[in-house]
Design an enzyme around this catalytic site. Structure first.
Site, PDB file in Angstrom:
ATOM      1  N   ARG A   4       2.967  -0.736  -5.854  1.00 41.30           N
ATOM      2  CA  ARG A   4       3.469  -2.092  -6.092  1.00 41.30           C
ATOM      3  C   ARG A   4       4.988  -2.155  -6.230  1.00 41.30           C
ATOM      4  O   ARG A   4       5.574  -3.228  -6.238  1.00 41.30           O
ATOM      5  CB  ARG A   4       2.804  -2.678  -7.355  1.00 41.30           C
ATOM      6  CG  ARG A   4       1.353  -3.056  -7.127  1.00 41.30           C
ATOM      7  CD  ARG A   4       0.607  -3.278  -8.436  1.00 41.30           C
ATOM      8  NE  ARG A   4       0.193  -2.009  -9.044  1.00 41.30           N
ATOM      9  CZ  ARG A   4      -0.472  -1.924 -10.200  1.00 41.30           C
ATOM     10  NH1 ARG A   4      -0.779  -3.001 -10.880  1.00 41.30           N
ATOM     11  NH2 ARG A   4      -0.817  -0.731 -10.674  1.00 41.30           N
ATOM     12  N   GLU A  42     -11.891  -1.280 -17.376  1.00 41.95           N
ATOM     13  CA  GLU A  42     -10.781  -1.644 -16.491  1.00 41.95           C
ATOM     14  C   GLU A  42     -10.944  -3.056 -15.950  1.00 41.95           C
ATOM     15  O   GLU A  42     -12.063  -3.568 -15.820  1.00 41.95           O
ATOM     16  CB  GLU A  42     -10.691  -0.647 -15.342  1.00 41.95           C
ATOM     17  CG  GLU A  42     -10.258   0.749 -15.769  1.00 41.95           C
ATOM     18  CD  GLU A  42      -8.915   0.744 -16.499  1.00 41.95           C
ATOM     19  OE1 GLU A  42      -7.919   0.346 -15.902  1.00 41.95           O
ATOM     20  OE2 GLU A  42      -8.890   1.140 -17.683  1.00 41.95           O
TER      21      GLU A  42
HETATM   22  C1  UD1 Z   1      -3.871   2.447 -16.894  1.00 41.18           C
HETATM   23  C2  UD1 Z   1      -5.186   2.437 -17.677  1.00 41.18           C
HETATM   24  C3  UD1 Z   1      -5.412   1.072 -18.306  1.00 41.18           C
HETATM   25  C4  UD1 Z   1      -4.223   0.711 -19.164  1.00 41.18           C
HETATM   26  C5  UD1 Z   1      -2.922   0.816 -18.390  1.00 41.18           C
HETATM   27  C6  UD1 Z   1      -1.755   0.664 -19.327  1.00 41.18           C
HETATM   28  C7  UD1 Z   1      -6.676   4.019 -16.525  1.00 41.18           C
HETATM   29  C8  UD1 Z   1      -7.824   4.169 -15.616  1.00 41.18           C
HETATM   30  N1  UD1 Z   1      -6.289   2.774 -16.793  1.00 41.18           N
HETATM   31  O1  UD1 Z   1      -4.010   1.535 -15.805  1.00 41.18           O
HETATM   32  O2  UD1 Z   1      -6.592   1.066 -19.101  1.00 41.18           O
HETATM   33  O3  UD1 Z   1      -4.406  -0.591 -19.672  1.00 41.18           O
HETATM   34  O4  UD1 Z   1      -2.792   2.094 -17.748  1.00 41.18           O
HETATM   35  O5  UD1 Z   1      -0.518   0.637 -18.616  1.00 41.18           O
HETATM   36  O6  UD1 Z   1      -6.136   4.998 -16.990  1.00 41.18           O
HETATM   37  N2  UD1 Z   1      -1.387   8.805 -12.469  1.00 41.18           N
HETATM   38  C9  UD1 Z   1      -1.406  10.126 -12.087  1.00 41.18           C
HETATM   39  N3  UD1 Z   1      -2.410  10.593 -11.278  1.00 41.18           N
HETATM   40  C10 UD1 Z   1      -3.397   9.765 -10.839  1.00 41.18           C
HETATM   41  C11 UD1 Z   1      -3.384   8.421 -11.225  1.00 41.18           C
HETATM   42  C12 UD1 Z   1      -2.375   7.961 -12.050  1.00 41.18           C
HETATM   43  O7  UD1 Z   1      -0.525  10.902 -12.469  1.00 41.18           O
HETATM   44  O8  UD1 Z   1      -4.261  10.273 -10.119  1.00 41.18           O
HETATM   45  C13 UD1 Z   1      -0.295   8.318 -13.324  1.00 41.18           C
HETATM   46  C14 UD1 Z   1       0.556   7.266 -12.659  1.00 41.18           C
HETATM   47  O9  UD1 Z   1       1.626   7.860 -11.955  1.00 41.18           O
HETATM   48  C15 UD1 Z   1       1.056   6.439 -13.838  1.00 41.18           C
HETATM   49  C16 UD1 Z   1      -0.048   6.584 -14.863  1.00 41.18           C
HETATM   50  O10 UD1 Z   1      -0.826   7.702 -14.467  1.00 41.18           O
HETATM   51  O11 UD1 Z   1       2.249   6.957 -14.384  1.00 41.18           O
HETATM   52  C17 UD1 Z   1      -0.928   5.342 -14.961  1.00 41.18           C
HETATM   53  O12 UD1 Z   1      -1.515   5.062 -13.707  1.00 41.18           O
HETATM   54  P1  UD1 Z   1      -1.637   3.581 -13.184  1.00 41.18           P
HETATM   55  O13 UD1 Z   1      -2.263   3.639 -11.840  1.00 41.18           O
HETATM   56  O14 UD1 Z   1      -0.349   2.867 -13.302  1.00 41.18           O
HETATM   57  O15 UD1 Z   1      -2.706   2.974 -14.222  1.00 41.18           O
HETATM   58  P2  UD1 Z   1      -2.946   1.458 -14.543  1.00 41.18           P
HETATM   59  O16 UD1 Z   1      -3.675   0.824 -13.433  1.00 41.18           O
HETATM   60  O17 UD1 Z   1      -1.698   0.839 -14.967  1.00 41.18           O
HETATM   61 CA    CA Z   2       0.535   1.383 -14.875  1.00 37.72          CA
END
Ligand code: UD1
Ligand code: CA
Length: 466
Positions: free
Chosen positions: A20, A161
């Site tokens: 995004r 979620e």
């Molecule tokens: C996540 C939470 C959600 C919370 C929100 C708060 C989950 C499933 N959901 O959603 O409940 O309300 O954060 O901001 O955790 N990342 C990795 N590897 C991956 C996936 C993600 O390192 O395979 C990292 C991303 O780079 C990021 C963080 O984890 O820094 C969060 O991932 P993101 O996809 O932004 O989660 P949200 O959809 O925001």
């Molecule tokens: Ca996030």
């Protein structure tokens, strides 16, 4: 660092690209408040645990993300495929599972969190019986966040979620901030139970509360009052918002330390910058990098001072740029001056408008008040540089040095062809091109002698009439 009752390991998730953001750079490399998002989170983590206990999960542009981290000793875990927040922690198992005590998970896109808040989270986790504590906040509009589902005793049953929630669940206003502190042993015992049984086929870390609950443990949620603190950055608008918040925090700290900021909302001050008491910063000034400004200084409107040291009583006029330079006590520079790189300006020297300095040392009380270029020069105390003076320091191949001895006087519009030495107390006549060394106390003239032709103009006019 505060002594924790139990050792703490911190994992920072930073493998995502951040679709995004619409960017070619990994999300955590974007900057807000003068630092990358990831460095903010690391700096916060370092107040809670030693670098050896801090791990960053990298994936997208892993190499660049790794290189962006300036702190030595931090561990990196590579997640080559981003299969979700649960998967991101799981793959670190080999490096992490042996570390006892507590395990805290932070997100790299969540840079505003305060150390105090995390300390409270750790304390609640350490003091109570819960297997884990997550950070939550009541939000007017929790759209996009996971919702915290509690039982009648207030324990967390699940985190649901946005994409998976039922309308009743999505009506819950308590949002998961994505920050957790688990008992490490219990966490590693059960993390393998996370299943990718959701539409995205991802391993959600947010399944842990339900898993731990099922195993007979409790998970608590610690509410924070200000959800802005846990603002996750997903797009550029949020990046701008977070930058504004960081800038505001720094300005408040600077104001509290006794510095006057005129129209503070227009001023940018980087986190590492320090400004002494009773200094005044005018509108739209930027104080960047590792800059130190002493007491009773003034930085003029729209000026940019970066990676420089200003002693006390230094005055920078408006629209002046100072980079990697040292300005001693009482120096005046600008308005409209450019101190480009590695200059050292000694006490009381004056650098005026449209003067550019590069790798130049100006002695005590020396003056270059208007329109000059002084590069690779050593200029002695009390030297006066006339308007329009240029050091020709570059011959197309190499840079050469110019030395000007104490008390010398360089007349206006002089061209000083380097390498060159002008002796102490010497004079250079205005408009000279100087290519030879000038001995001390000499007068150097390097221009055509003036010739006056009497009555010439009158004769010419007469000629034109006839
Ligand atoms: C996540 C939470 C959600 C919370 C929100 C708060 C989950 C499933 N959901 O959603 O409940 O309300 O954060 O901001 O955790 N990342 C990795 N590897 C991956 C996936 C993600 O390192 O395979 C990292 C991303 O780079 C990021 C963080 O984890 O820094 C969060 O991932 P993101 O996809 O932004 O989660 P949200 O959809 O925001
Ligand atoms: Ca996030």
């Amino acid at each position: 660092m505060e002594v924790m009752p139990q050792p703490l390991t911190i994992v920072i998730l930073a493998a995502g690209l951040g679709t995004r953001m619409k960017s070619r750079h990994a999300k955590v490399l974007h900057r807000a408040g003068g630092k990358t998002l990831l460095q903010h989170v690391i700096d916060t983590a370092l107040e809670l645990a030693p670098a050896e206990r801090i791990f960053v999960v990298v994936g997208h542009q892993a190499e660049r993300v790794r290189e962006s981290v300036t702190t030595p000793g931090i561990g990196f875990i590579e997640q080559t495929e981003q299969k979700g927040t649960g998967h991101a922690v799981l793959i670190g198992r080999h490096a992490l599972a042996g570390l006892d005590g507590h395990l805290m998970v932070l997100y790299g896109d969540c840079p505003l969190l305060r150390t105090e808040t995390l300390r409270r989270l750790i304390a609640q986790s350490a003091e109570g019986a819960a297997a884990g504590v997550l950070l939550s906040a009541m939000m007017e509009d929790p759209y996009g966040y996971g919702r915290v589902i509690r039982d009648s005793r207030g324990h967390v049953l699940d985190v649901v979620e946005q994409k998976a929630g039922t309308p009743e669940q999505l009506a819950i206003k308590e949002a998961n901030m994505g920050i957790y502190c688990f008992r490490a042993g219990l966490f590693w015992e059960h993390v393998g139970e996370i299943q990718p049984n959701n539409p995205a086929r991802e391993y959600y870390l947010t399944d842990m509360p339900a898993i731990l609950h099922r195993a007979g443990h409790t998970v608590e949620a610690m509410r924070i009052d200000d959800p802005a603190e846990a603002l996750g950055i997903n797009d550029r608008a949020q990046l701008a918002e977070v930058d504004r918040i960081f800038r505001d925090r720094k300005r408040r700290a600077v104001l509290a330390a006794g510095v006057t900021l005129i129209q503070p909302e227009t001023i940018t001050i980087d986190p590492a910058a320090e400004i002494g008491q009773d200094s005044i910063i005018e509108p739209f000034a930027q104080i960047l990098g590792k800059t130190t400004i002493g007491e009773n200084c003034r930085v003029g409107a729209c000026s940019i001072v970066s990676d420089s040291t200003l002693a006390d009583e230094v005055h920078i006029g408006a629209f002046t740029i100072v980079t990697t330079s040292v300005l001693e006590h009482g120096v005046h520079a600008g308005p409209y001056a450019r101190l480009r790189m590695e200059n050292h300006v000694e006490a009381g020297a004056h650098i005026g408008n449209f003067v550019e300095l590069k790798k130049t040392r100006m002695g005590k009380g020396a003056k270059a008040n208007h329109l000059a270029y002084l590069g690779d020069s050593e200029i002695g105390a009390r030297v006066n540089i006339g308007a329009g003076t240029i050091t020709c320091n570059y011959d197309g191949l190499k840079k050469h040095r110019t030395g000007i001895g104490e008390g010398a006087f360089v007349g206006s519009n002089s061209t000083l062809v380097a390498p060159l030495d002008i002796g102490e107390g010497a004079y250079v006549a205005a408009g000279s091109v100087i290519t030879q060394p000038v001995p001390p106390d000499a007068l150097a003239l390097g221009r055509a002698r003036q010739e006056n032709k009497e009555e010439w103009a009158k004769k010419r006019r007469k000629l034109a009439k006839s």
